[in-house]
Design an enzyme around this catalytic site. Structure first.
Site, PDB file in Angstrom:
ATOM      1  N   TYR A  94       0.997  -1.198   0.069  1.00  0.00           N
ATOM      2  CA  TYR A  94      -0.284   0.064  -0.196  1.00  0.00           C
ATOM      3  C   TYR A  94       0.901   1.083  -0.025  1.00  0.00           C
ATOM      4  CZ  TYR A  94      -3.409   3.632   1.541  1.00  0.00           C
ATOM      5  OH  TYR A  94      -4.252   4.672   1.818  1.00  0.00           O
ATOM      6  N   ASP A  98       9.347   2.836  -0.330  1.00  0.00           N
ATOM      7  CA  ASP A  98       8.207   3.390   0.543  1.00  0.00           C
ATOM      8  C   ASP A  98       8.551   2.960   2.076  1.00  0.00           C
ATOM      9  OD1 ASP A  98       6.298   4.436   1.800  1.00  0.00           O
ATOM     10  OD2 ASP A  98       4.687   3.577   0.245  1.00  0.00           O
ATOM     11  N   LYS A 154       4.402   9.331   8.289  1.00  0.00           N
ATOM     12  CA  LYS A 154       4.135   8.992   9.844  1.00  0.00           C
ATOM     13  C   LYS A 154       5.112   9.493  10.936  1.00  0.00           C
ATOM     14  CE  LYS A 154       1.033   5.545   8.070  1.00  0.00           C
ATOM     15  NZ  LYS A 154       0.944   4.454   6.895  1.00  0.00           N
TER      16      LYS A 154
HETATM   17  C1  LIG Z   1       0.363   4.838   5.492  1.00  0.00           C
HETATM   18  C2  LIG Z   1       1.349   4.650   4.473  1.00  0.00           C
HETATM   19  C3  LIG Z   1       1.221   5.404   3.297  1.00  0.00           C
HETATM   20  C4  LIG Z   1       0.049   6.433   3.162  1.00  0.00           C
HETATM   21  O1  LIG Z   1       0.428   7.565   3.834  1.00  0.00           O
HETATM   22  P1  LIG Z   1      -0.775   8.759   4.240  1.00  0.00           P
HETATM   23  O2  LIG Z   1      -0.096   9.707   5.229  1.00  0.00           O
HETATM   24  O3  LIG Z   1      -1.730   8.094   4.998  1.00  0.00           O
HETATM   25  O4  LIG Z   1      -1.313   9.288   2.988  1.00  0.00           O
HETATM   26  C5  LIG Z   1       1.861   5.164   2.209  1.00  0.00           C
HETATM   27  N1  LIG Z   1       2.766   4.151   2.098  1.00  0.00           N
HETATM   28  C6  LIG Z   1       3.064   3.489   3.413  1.00  0.00           C
HETATM   29  C7  LIG Z   1       3.772   2.127   3.229  1.00  0.00           C
HETATM   30  C8  LIG Z   1       2.062   3.521   4.497  1.00  0.00           C
HETATM   31  O5  LIG Z   1       2.119   2.756   5.421  1.00  0.00           O
END
Ligand SMILES: *Cc1c(COP(=O)(O)O)cnc(C)c1O
Length: 464
Positions: A181, A276, A304
């Site tokens: 994701y 990511d 995050k």
């Molecule tokens: C949470 C997450 C996202 C998206 O971040 P948001 O701040 O919710 O848009 C993208 N990549 C990973 C791996 C994530 O865990």
């Protein structure tokens, strides 16, 4: 109805603005004998009201508890490892705002830094000193990041990194992996095409098929499929985007040599690797998974933990690529609130705190303790399971086989997870309301918190 609601708000909401945890210690956790969880009356009423005003009653779908067939509770406040709902019940929390709250809820060091900074203004849209300090810290901690740009969410970070990769390479196709994701970016809301189809299918209404056509979705940890795609389409691929450790559909680790082989394939075909690390960055190590795995991506997406609980994301990487961004280069990217002073201060305060007292080792010790305990409890009861854990991240699977990719999660009997989830909620432990999610331990969790939780898990499974 209206009157009813204003009374409700009066009772529940004003407390939000006047929390003094010394005067209002969180209610002690009690273990009720019964295990049929029913939300308190204020949560129930708020959710009924919310559903009339907000789609599904929530501002992000997972919060609606659909994966556990129930309704969410409403939070009133959080402190340390605990959150308290609007009806006064408190929980040991293993979500931590889905990752950002690595120091626990409302750490005084962050709330007072925000408070202090806010006195000078909450947003300017003019360069400020904190942005430079943040960029310096990120580039110091994450060596592959030579230049960085701040955004407001993880989604914005991956979206912008993909646009940049396309602009830099002059190619359109993106390779992603099933179960990874990367936020709700159009071109990444793509599922694997069925059967022999190489290109993906939209995974959400509203994503044009032509976008999905630019995305190739492959099973994670399957090197042969990746080699085959590069052989046939290598010259069209702008970038491979991959979660550093896939942790949004279970928690999965790369097989030996997989990441390095991915790196080599991309390099040999002139494609970029976008790592990511929105979830893992600054959570598992100062330099993220790329430090742990000795991996060098071209671009990295962050979020995050970097925002200390405020809305922040960032993307960065090789200077020659980052220099393609506006205003220096032709790839447009912008943000009214990007580099927001409060968000920078909250993030910087959190990161500097993590740089002290062997924080990452401490988090890893807590994670090891919890995972070992969990395996012990479940083994003793003869319940088939796997616990995947790294540092302060963990994921419990109710089946016993090698975890290779998202397929392993989907094979589980979800009724077992749901039973555990509701029983623990009743007992004052809040796990993520979905078997696909990874759990988070924070610096505020004590060994007693973890042992209490294990005891409650044991109590729950003993009743099965
Ligand atoms: C949470 C997450 C996202 C998206 O971040 P948001 O701040 O919710 O848009 C993208 N990549 C990973 C791996 C994530 O865990």
């Amino acid at each position: 109805m209206k009157d009813d609601f204003s009374i409700l708000v009066k009772r529940a909401v004003p407390l939000l603005y006047s929390i003094d945890t010394k005067k209002f210690p969180l209610a002690p956790i009690t273990i009720p004998a019964e295990t049929h969880h029913v939300n308190g009356p204020i949560s129930q009423k708020l959710f009924a009201k919310a559903k009339t005003l907000i789609p599904g009653g929530v501002n992000s779908p997972v919060r609606a508890f659909r994966n556990v067939d129930g309704d969410p509770f409403f939070v009133r406040r959080g402190k340390g490892s605990r959150i308290e709902d609007v009806d006064g019940k408190s929980y040991i929390d293993y979500i931590g705002s889905w990752g950002p709250n690595i120091l626990g809820h409302a750490p005084t060091i962050i709330t007072s830094a925000i408070h202090q900074a806010a006195k000078d203004g909450v947003s300017y849209g003019i360069p400020n000193i904190y942005e430079v300090e943040m960029a310096q810290l990120i580039t110091d901690w994450v060596p592959s990041v030579e230049k960085v740009r701040m955004v407001n969410s993880g989604t914005e970070a991956t979206m912008s990194a993909i646009r940049l990769a396309r602009g830099f390479t002059g190619r359109d196709k993106i390779v992603k992996f099933e179960g990874c994701y990367h936020g709700h970016v159009d071109s990444l809301l793509v599922a694997a095409g069925s059967g022999a189809l190489t290109f993906g299918e939209p995974d959400s209404a509203g994503v044009p098929k032509s976008f999905a056509n630019e995305t190739i979705t492959l099973p994670y940890n399957d090197l042969e499929r990746l080699e085959e795609i590069f052989e046939n389409h290598g010259h069209e691929i702008a970038a491979v985007i991959v979660e550093s450790y896939p942790a949004n559909a279970g928690l999965v680790f790369p097989r030996n040599g997989y990441l390095q082989a991915m790196r080599n394939l991309a390099t040999n075909h002139g494609a970029l690797v976008i790592f990511d690390e929105v979830m893992t960055g600054f959570r598992l190590a100062k330099g993220g998974v790329q430090e742990l795995e000795n991996f060098t991506p071209d671009l990295t997406a962050m979020g995050k933990v970097i925002g200390g609980g405020l809305p922040v994301g960032a993307f960065g990487g090789r200077a020659d690529i980052m220099d393609q961004l506006a205003p220096d280069g032709p790839v447009y990217q912008a943000g009214t609130l990007s580099g927001n002073p409060l968000a920078m201060v909250a993030g910087l305060t959190q990161l500097k705190e993590l740089n002290k007292h062997g924080a990452y080792q401490h988090l890893a010790n807590l994670g090891d303790h919890f995972a070992t305990g969990l395996r012990g409890v479940l083994s003793e009861k003869g319940i088939p399971h796997r616990v995947n854990q790294v540092g302060s991240m963990f994921c419990l699977y109710f089946l016993d086989e090698e975890i290779i990719n998202v397929d392993t999660v989907s094979k589980q009997d979800f009724t077992i997870f749901k039973k555990l989830f509701w029983d623990l909620l009743e007992q004052g432990v809040y796990l993520a309301p979905s078997p696909y999610e990874t759990g988070f331990i924070s610096m505020a969790h004590t060994l007693d918190d973890l042992d209490d939780t294990l005891m409650r898990i044991e109590k729950a499974v003993s009743r099965w």
